[in-house]
Write a protein that holds these residues in place. Structure first.
Motif: not given
Length: 285
Positions: A150-159, A223-225, A231-246
């Motif tokens: 999927a590399v060529p397709t993903v490169l095009h989409s990222l642009r 958007a990238i995901k 497979l995965e994006v190197g951005i860690f965002s959203g909830l943290n573990g304590v928020q998720a625990e709630g």
């Protein structure tokens, strides 16, 4: 700063993070990848002789660090499905004011995200160079793990999403070809303009959805995901573990079946930065 000073900063941050968050009575602990984690494992070894703790590595390198310290590793996919990690320690390539992280410089982002999401809390340990106000200030790109076909397709989409020059990461020896992850996938490094925080969007500094050339951290990650082949994006965002625990105990009914809304978080609850002067600065959720 000399290499020795940077290593001292990493050790100071790791020592304080372990002192304030590691419980010697824990049963399962996640151990991330990177140079700072060596000092985390060292501090854990000094703090506990509990032989019953199982340490979950995020890749080959972190497993070797665990083994060399005389601790007991266990593979992520060997965890019983109902077991949460008591805590996970990991590094980062860059951290913003809202504790969003970029990770994946060491090509372990997929397993790092699995472990972070499985932890009741994720604590990040880094040196002062990773402490920024916005992501993509100093660290230049977002690492993205992609199926080779999927590399060529993903490169095009990222642009199309606004990345000017996304590139396939190669090994240090270029003639050996693309770098392969533990999953035998490839890594694309995609540069974008500095990412907005949710506070920036609320303050009207940009739409953050790409329509005006600006991206908010979580929006770009999603958007990238969504791109086929990622497979995965190197951005860690959203909830943290304590928020998720709630939220973890809150259930809804779908066609007569009870389903759990959420199982974990991605952001750290705290980030420990070893500074140039030997001190440690802490950003907390």
């Amino acid at each position: 700063m000399t290499d020795t000073s940077i290593e001292s900063a990493k050790r100071a941050a790791a020592t304080q993070a372990v002192s304030e968050h590691f419980d010697p009575a824990a049963t399962h602990v996640g151990i991330g990848s990177g140079t700072t984690i060596v000092y985390v494992v060292e501090a854990i070894k000094n703090a506990s002789t509990n032989p019953h703790i199982r340490f979950v590595p995020t890749g080959y390198q972190s497993r070797q660090v665990i083994v060399e310290a005389g601790l007991t590793p266990i593979a992520f996919d060997s965890l019983p499905p109902d077991v949460m990690l008591d805590i996970a320690f990991d590094g980062a390539d860059e951290v913003d004011e809202e504790l969003n992280c970029i990770k994946g410089g060491g090509a372990c982002l997929f397993q790092e995200k699995l472990v972070a999401e499985r932890a009741r809390k994720f604590v990040c340990v880094a040196d002062y160079r990773k402490k920024q106000s916005r992501l993509l200030t100093f660290w230049p790109t977002i690492p993205i793990e992609v199926a080779p076909i999927a590399v060529p397709t993903v490169l095009h989409s990222l642009r199309s999403l606004g990345s000017s020059t996304p590139k396939l990461r190669t090994t240090l020896l270029a003639k050996s070809g693309p770098l392969k992850t533990d999953q035998d996938f490839f890594i694309i490094d995609a540069p974008f303009p500095p990412l907005l925080t949710t506070a920036d969007v609320a303050a009207g500094k940009g739409k953050g959805d790409g329509s005006d050339g600006t991206w908010e951290v979580g929006n770009l990650s999603q958007a990238i995901k969504r791109l086929t082949g990622v497979l995965e994006v190197g951005i860690f965002s959203g909830l943290n573990g304590v928020q998720a625990e709630g939220l973890r105990g809150e259930e809804g009914d779908v066609k007569g079946r009870d389903v759990t809304i959420i199982t974990g978080g991605q952001k750290p609850v705290a980030v420990y930065f070893g500074m140039q002067d030997g001190s440690v600065e802490v950003r907390k959720a």
